[in-house]
Motif scaffolding. Structure first.
Motif, PDB file in Angstrom:
ATOM      1  N   LEU A   1       1.331   6.845  -7.109  1.00  0.00           N
ATOM      2  CA  LEU A   1       0.504   7.511  -7.258  1.00  0.00           C
ATOM      3  C   LEU A   1       1.082   9.134  -7.426  1.00  0.00           C
ATOM      4  O   LEU A   1       0.506  10.028  -8.222  1.00  0.00           O
ATOM      5  CB  LEU A   1      -0.658   7.186  -6.738  1.00  0.00           C
ATOM      6  CG  LEU A   1      -1.999   6.218  -6.734  1.00  0.00           C
ATOM      7  CD1 LEU A   1      -2.887   6.012  -5.265  1.00  0.00           C
ATOM      8  CD2 LEU A   1      -2.348   5.794  -8.282  1.00  0.00           C
ATOM      9  N   GLY A   2       1.805   9.536  -6.434  1.00  0.00           N
ATOM     10  CA  GLY A   2       2.696  10.020  -5.918  1.00  0.00           C
ATOM     11  C   GLY A   2       3.717  10.977  -6.603  1.00  0.00           C
ATOM     12  O   GLY A   2       3.495  12.426  -6.753  1.00  0.00           O
TER      13      GLY A   2
ATOM     14  N   LEU B   1       1.004  -1.559   0.251  1.00  0.00           N
ATOM     15  CA  LEU B   1       0.293   0.074   0.280  1.00  0.00           C
ATOM     16  C   LEU B   1       0.676   1.130   0.730  1.00  0.00           C
ATOM     17  O   LEU B   1       0.492   2.401  -0.692  1.00  0.00           O
ATOM     18  CB  LEU B   1      -1.217  -0.003   1.105  1.00  0.00           C
ATOM     19  CG  LEU B   1      -2.251  -1.043   0.742  1.00  0.00           C
ATOM     20  CD1 LEU B   1      -2.797  -0.820   2.518  1.00  0.00           C
ATOM     21  CD2 LEU B   1      -3.479  -1.111   0.347  1.00  0.00           C
ATOM     22  N   GLY B   2       2.215   1.032   0.941  1.00  0.00           N
ATOM     23  CA  GLY B   2       2.960   1.956   0.772  1.00  0.00           C
ATOM     24  C   GLY B   2       3.920   2.245  -0.400  1.00  0.00           C
ATOM     25  O   GLY B   2       3.619   3.581  -0.986  1.00  0.00           O
TER      26      GLY B   2
ATOM     27  N   LEU C   1       2.360   1.823  -3.555  1.00  0.00           N
ATOM     28  CA  LEU C   1       1.064   2.007  -4.450  1.00  0.00           C
ATOM     29  C   LEU C   1       0.963   3.660  -3.852  1.00  0.00           C
ATOM     30  O   LEU C   1       0.715   4.647  -5.158  1.00  0.00           O
ATOM     31  CB  LEU C   1      -0.009   1.442  -3.720  1.00  0.00           C
ATOM     32  CG  LEU C   1      -1.659   2.569  -4.395  1.00  0.00           C
ATOM     33  CD1 LEU C   1      -1.960   2.211  -6.341  1.00  0.00           C
ATOM     34  CD2 LEU C   1      -2.508   1.414  -3.898  1.00  0.00           C
ATOM     35  N   GLY C   2       0.933   3.927  -3.070  1.00  0.00           N
ATOM     36  CA  GLY C   2       1.062   5.831  -2.305  1.00  0.00           C
ATOM     37  C   GLY C   2       1.968   6.442  -3.532  1.00  0.00           C
ATOM     38  O   GLY C   2       2.001   7.357  -4.098  1.00  0.00           O
ATOM     39  N   VAL C   3       3.293   5.555  -3.286  1.00  0.00           N
ATOM     40  CA  VAL C   3       4.548   5.958  -4.345  1.00  0.00           C
ATOM     41  C   VAL C   3       4.019   6.285  -5.218  1.00  0.00           C
ATOM     42  O   VAL C   3       4.372   7.132  -6.292  1.00  0.00           O
ATOM     43  CB  VAL C   3       5.802   5.244  -4.160  1.00  0.00           C
ATOM     44  CG1 VAL C   3       6.873   5.721  -4.763  1.00  0.00           C
ATOM     45  CG2 VAL C   3       6.383   6.032  -2.363  1.00  0.00           C
TER      46      VAL C   3
END
Length: 217
Positions: free
Chosen positions: A120-121, A113-114, A116-118
């Protein structure tokens, strides 16, 4: 979102006919070949794990989705192109964390999930320099990162991940150059992204299949 809106994203496309990107479309066969080769490796193993099969299936789906995008060139086709790629990156990151690093299920989910955040960001910071290819830089760094971590514990897998990282660097270069060289090369270089990226996905998947076989032997 207008799913039927046409998208002109690559140098080769000069119109919106079905075969307006013939080279980009046909070279998606490289993903199908990669999936078949990985499937052949998987079927030869005594212990056939579901994770490897999911990766193989995703490679085939990536090829199909990319073919649809480079023929129909619509928003819905673009989603069928990018979403399977995202799923492959997340699936491999989870499997690598879970098995290569021997992390627990919850730890692997949180780490993924972390990641995924990277994914997307990161583009907002990288795309001004690399265009749309910037969104793939986190995946490249993850390959090098896992390779470095495994260098002593599992040199065979580390070598495969390093090779995949090197090939992916070449692949991203060709993807990034598609528009800049368009005036000199009318069909662009995006088709080379397909070919080299198919090699990357095969190497990554084969590395995981062989890792699981060694651990289950």
């Amino acid at each position: 979102m207008d799913l039927l809106r046409q998208v002109d994203a690559y140098c080769e496309r000069m119109g919106f006919e079905f075969w307006a990107e013939p080279i980009n479309a046909v070279t998606n066969l490289a993903f199908i070949v990669a999936a078949l080769l990985a499937f052949a490796v998987w079927t030869r193993q005594e212990n056939k794990d579901a994770g490897s099969f999911i990766l193989i299936a995703l490679i085939a789906i990536i090829g199909t989705g990319s073919f649809l995008f480079h023929t129909y060139a619509t928003i819905w086709a673009m989603l069928l192109d990018v979403i399977p790629i995202m799923f492959f990156m997340l699936a491999y990151f989870y499997l690598a964390t879970r098995h290569y690093l021997h992390s627990g299920i919850l730890q692997s989910i949180v780490a993924t999930l972390g990641f995924l955040g990277v994914l997307l960001g990161a583009p907002q910071f990288i795309e001004p320099y690399l265009g749309s290819s910037g969104g793939y830089v986190p995946a490249l760094l993850a390959m090098w990162g896992f390779a470095a971590i495994l260098m002593r514990k599992d040199p065979e897998t580390a070598k495969s991940l390093a090779i995949a990282g090197a090939v992916f660097t070449v692949s991203l270069t060709f993807r990034t150059l598609d528009e800049p060289v368009c005036a000199q090369i009318s069909f662009g270089t995006h088709f080379l992204w397909h070919i080299f990226n198919a090699i990357v996905l095969y190497v990554l998947t084969r590395a995981f299949i062989r890792f699981k076989q060694r651990k289950n032997a």
